[in-house]
Write an enzyme that holds these catalytic residues in place. Sequence first.
Site, PDB file in Angstrom:
ATOM      1  CG  ASN A  14      37.418  36.878  28.746  1.00 12.21           C
ATOM      2  OD1 ASN A  14      36.841  37.903  28.398  1.00 12.21           O
ATOM      3  ND2 ASN A  14      37.290  36.370  29.969  1.00 12.21           N
ATOM      4  CB  ILE A  97      52.293  35.662  39.179  1.00 11.60           C
ATOM      5  CG1 ILE A  97      51.048  35.836  40.064  1.00 11.60           C
ATOM      6  CG2 ILE A  97      53.181  36.890  39.236  1.00 11.60           C
ATOM      7  CD1 ILE A  97      51.344  35.947  41.533  1.00 11.60           C
ATOM      8  CG  HIS A 114      41.266  41.545  37.802  1.00 13.89           C
ATOM      9  ND1 HIS A 114      41.834  40.381  38.291  1.00 13.89           N
ATOM     10  CD2 HIS A 114      40.637  42.133  38.839  1.00 13.89           C
ATOM     11  CE1 HIS A 114      41.546  40.290  39.584  1.00 13.89           C
ATOM     12  NE2 HIS A 114      40.833  41.344  39.933  1.00 13.89           N
TER      13      HIS A 114
HETATM   14  C1  GAR Z   1      37.579  35.480  33.630  1.00  7.59           C
HETATM   15  O1  GAR Z   1      36.507  35.891  34.426  1.00  7.59           O
HETATM   16  C2  GAR Z   1      38.784  36.363  33.870  1.00  7.59           C
HETATM   17  O2  GAR Z   1      38.449  37.701  34.101  1.00  7.59           O
HETATM   18  C3  GAR Z   1      39.345  35.738  35.117  1.00  7.59           C
HETATM   19  O3  GAR Z   1      39.227  34.361  34.908  1.00  7.59           O
HETATM   20  C4  GAR Z   1      38.110  34.107  34.084  1.00  7.59           C
HETATM   21  C5  GAR Z   1      38.565  33.262  32.921  1.00  7.59           C
HETATM   22  O4  GAR Z   1      37.466  32.858  32.146  1.00  7.59           O
HETATM   23  N1  GAR Z   1      40.704  36.141  35.336  1.00  7.59           N
HETATM   24  C6  GAR Z   1      41.222  36.382  36.541  1.00  7.59           C
HETATM   25  O5  GAR Z   1      40.592  36.243  37.563  1.00  7.59           O
HETATM   26  C7  GAR Z   1      42.666  36.841  36.535  1.00  7.59           C
HETATM   27  N2  GAR Z   1      43.042  37.328  37.814  1.00  7.59           N
HETATM   28  P1  GAR Z   1      37.658  32.382  30.660  1.00  7.59           P
HETATM   29  O6  GAR Z   1      38.745  31.290  30.696  1.00  7.59           O
HETATM   30  O7  GAR Z   1      36.332  31.808  30.283  1.00  7.59           O
HETATM   31  O8  GAR Z   1      38.063  33.554  29.823  1.00  7.59           O
END
Ligand code: GAR
Length: 205
Positions: A14, A97, A114
């Site tokens: 992301n 958190i 999320h």
């Molecule tokens: C993503 O899917 C994000 O939405 C999730 O972790 C992943 C991180 O991926 N976040 C949560 O679950 C927060 N509660 P990334 O490091 O490749 O962006």
Amino acid sequence: MLNLGILISGRGSNMESILKSIKNKKIPINPTVVISNKTDAVGLKIAERLGIKTEVVESKGFEGSRADYDKKIISVLRKYRVTPNNGLVCLAGFMRIISPEFVKKYKNRIINIHPALLPSFTGLDSQKQALKYGVKYSGCTVHFVDAGMDTGPIIIQAVVKIKENDTEESLSKRILKEEHRIYPEAVDLIARNKIKISGRRTIIS
Ligand code: GAR
């Protein structure tokens, strides 16, 4: 122009999508730092390759309180001029958190992505929770961070239809594709000052 700080814990896809969109789609925001709570986060390497400064505030073995840890994060943000007045903080897979103190100081200046349609399936393993529950649609949500867990005002959501043969992996992959689309969109709206918050609702002009 706002200064942007991105907080990560791992893969950083992301973060990558936001940083690339800032460049390619000319989002008017100045990315100054990527901070990880883990030394070995893969996303740190990606950020470096994209020319963004990186910092680690190691959370493992940190003995102070959550607020003490966040004070360290805040001091790094300040070092890169990501302040409550002229900054935006994106949580991008930052698996911690945030303390109420941090939220209060950066009121409406911290956003999160999320992998579910909030208010459903908060916390961890949201894609797995969605499959287990048997919903027909899930998706992802970008929201402002408040003192609760995944509870702040919603900015953008995207819907993903669940297939009968979906696994946690296949569903996560389709949701992630939507995450990469809507997170930069939300950053763009904030950068252009197009979002007003009214109670729980956000109004996009
Ligand atoms: C993503 O899917 C994000 O939405 C999730 O972790 C992943 C991180 O991926 N976040 C949560 O679950 C927060 N509660 P990334 O490091 O490749 O962006």
